[in-house]
Design an enzyme around this catalytic site. Structure first.
Site, PDB file in Angstrom:
ATOM      1  CE  LYS A 178      23.856 -16.481  -7.068  1.00 42.69           C
ATOM      2  NZ  LYS A 178      24.301 -17.185  -8.266  1.00 42.69           N
ATOM      3  NE  ARG A 238      21.671 -23.265  -6.497  1.00 43.95           N
ATOM      4  CZ  ARG A 238      22.108 -22.454  -5.535  1.00 43.95           C
ATOM      5  NH1 ARG A 238      21.950 -21.153  -5.636  1.00 43.95           N
ATOM      6  NH2 ARG A 238      22.710 -22.946  -4.467  1.00 43.95           N
TER       7      ARG A 238
HETATM    8  C1  YH5 Z   1      24.083 -20.482  -9.395  1.00 45.81           C
HETATM    9  O1  YH5 Z   1      23.869 -19.324  -9.758  1.00 45.81           O
HETATM   10  N1  YH5 Z   1      24.788 -20.071  -6.983  1.00 45.81           N
HETATM   11  S1  YH5 Z   1      25.703 -20.525  -4.468  1.00 45.81           S
HETATM   12  C2  YH5 Z   1      25.457 -14.945  -2.695  1.00 45.81           C
HETATM   13  C3  YH5 Z   1      24.303 -14.417  -2.170  1.00 45.81           C
HETATM   14  C4  YH5 Z   1      23.116 -15.119  -2.241  1.00 45.81           C
HETATM   15  C5  YH5 Z   1      23.109 -16.353  -2.845  1.00 45.81           C
HETATM   16  C6  YH5 Z   1      23.783 -12.999  -0.403  1.00 45.81           C
HETATM   17  N2  YH5 Z   1      25.186 -22.194  -6.523  1.00 45.81           N
HETATM   18  C7  YH5 Z   1      24.521 -20.819  -8.088  1.00 45.81           C
HETATM   19  O2  YH5 Z   1      23.244 -18.819  -4.196  1.00 45.81           O
HETATM   20  N3  YH5 Z   1      24.583 -23.135  -8.675  1.00 45.81           N
HETATM   21  C8  YH5 Z   1      25.202 -20.932  -6.062  1.00 45.81           C
HETATM   22  O3  YH5 Z   1      24.383 -13.189  -1.615  1.00 45.81           O
HETATM   23  C9  YH5 Z   1      24.767 -22.141  -7.796  1.00 45.81           C
HETATM   24  N4  YH5 Z   1      23.915 -21.522 -10.259  1.00 45.81           N
HETATM   25  C10 YH5 Z   1      24.161 -22.808  -9.903  1.00 45.81           C
HETATM   26  N5  YH5 Z   1      23.972 -23.768 -10.820  1.00 45.81           N
HETATM   27  C11 YH5 Z   1      25.597 -18.758  -4.413  1.00 45.81           C
HETATM   28  C12 YH5 Z   1      24.269 -18.225  -4.000  1.00 45.81           C
HETATM   29  C13 YH5 Z   1      24.277 -16.896  -3.358  1.00 45.81           C
HETATM   30  C14 YH5 Z   1      25.446 -16.163  -3.272  1.00 45.81           C
END
Ligand code: YH5
Length: 275
Positions: A219, A253
């Site tokens: 993230k 996750r």
């Molecule tokens: C979460 O925290 N996050 S989708 C932006 C990024 C990298 C990854 C490059 N679904 C979560 O993973 N479900 C997502 O920057 C989730 N908890 C739960 N339960 C976002 C994601 C991400 C966003």
């Protein structure tokens, strides 16, 4: 134990949830075969890498991402769930749409991961009628606009109050506590400072009495702190997962399952002597 459909997840050890994004096909012929096959292959790799559960998602909830129609989301995720039937670990469906939840659970998914915490009309009923687990996440605002100006008086208290309220509502609807997971929703309507406050205060969420999931993998807060682009965040992501578990997260996750499992084995080995 977390009751997750026909599975029982032992929460005495940290649980690694591997992320499987079913991305749209780059070949614009309207077909979905290539991305289905790629997602299934990726999922099988994550299982080999040591994932305890897989989270299948067909719509990006990244900040600023566009919404995907229900039909399109179903066309992406269902063939992947069906193609993975018979695997030895539970599948989670990452969606806030009740129709997608219902179809995914019917196709064999054992958990619903809802960034909207079952607040959509009909979502609660879909999960109530199954024996699936559910992850209730906090967010402020909608993915399209949530990072514009997140504001809290006390982020830990507000997120905790929200999640406590959702646990009560979901339990009152007939979903047993043993099926519920909570998640503070890192990056969902939070500044870097808010995310750090949540990580610092993570242990206070234990008072809600249900297992905690932390999603920090790759993230932007990690990018902001370490000064890394999205594809250069492996070390920061592994560190964040480890620290979240040390502060009480039961489930992490992650994209990088193999590396996270290795790191958690070191933590486990240190903690072994305490048991
Ligand atoms: C979460 O925290 N996050 S989708 C932006 C990024 C990298 C990854 C490059 N679904 C979560 O993973 N479900 C997502 O920057 C989730 N908890 C739960 N339960 C976002 C994601 C991400 C966003």
């Amino acid at each position: 134990m977390l009751h997750c459909g026909k599975f029982q997840l032992d929460l005495a050890r940290p649980i690694v949830m591997g992320i499987v994004n079913v991305t749209p096909d780059s070949f614009s012929d309207g077909g979905q075969h290539a991305s289905t096959a790629a997602a299934i292959a990726h999922a099988r790799q994550l299982i080999a890498d040591g994932a305890d559960i897989l989270d299948i998602g067909g719509e990006s909830t990244r900040p600023g991402a566009a919404e995907v129609g229900e039909q399109q989301e179903l066309e992406r995720v269902l063939p992947v769930i069906e193609g993975l039937c018979g695997i030895s670990i539970p599948l989670s469906i990452d969606t806030y749409k009740p129709a997608v939840m219902r179809a995914a659970l019917a196709a064999g998914a054992s958990m619903v991961n809802d960034v909207n915490a079952l607040q959509a009309a009909g979502a609660l009923e879909v999960v109530t009628r199954t024996d699936a687990a559910v992850c209730l996440m906090h967010k402020q605002g909608d993915p399209q606009t949530m990072q514009q100006r997140p504001q809290y008086r006390d982020v830990v208290e507000e997120v905790s109050d929200f999640l406590g309220g959702r646990v009560a509502a979901v339990e009152a609807a007939g979903i047993a506590r043993e099926r519920i997971v909570i998640d503070p929703g890192f990056g969902f309507g939070k500044t870097v400072a808010h995310n750090l406050e949540l990580l610092r205060g993570l242990e206070s969420f234990r008072a809600l009495g249900v297992p905690l999931l932390a999603g920090l993998s790759r993230k932007s807060m990690l990018g902001a702190i370490a000064g890394r682009d999205v594809n250069e965040r492996l070390a920061a992501s592994v560190a964040a997962a480890l620290l979240a578990v040390q502060r009480g997260a039961a489930i992490v996750r992650v994209h990088d399952v193999r590396e996270t499992v290795d790191a958690l084995k070191i933590l486990e080995a240190i903690n072994e002597s305490e048991r």
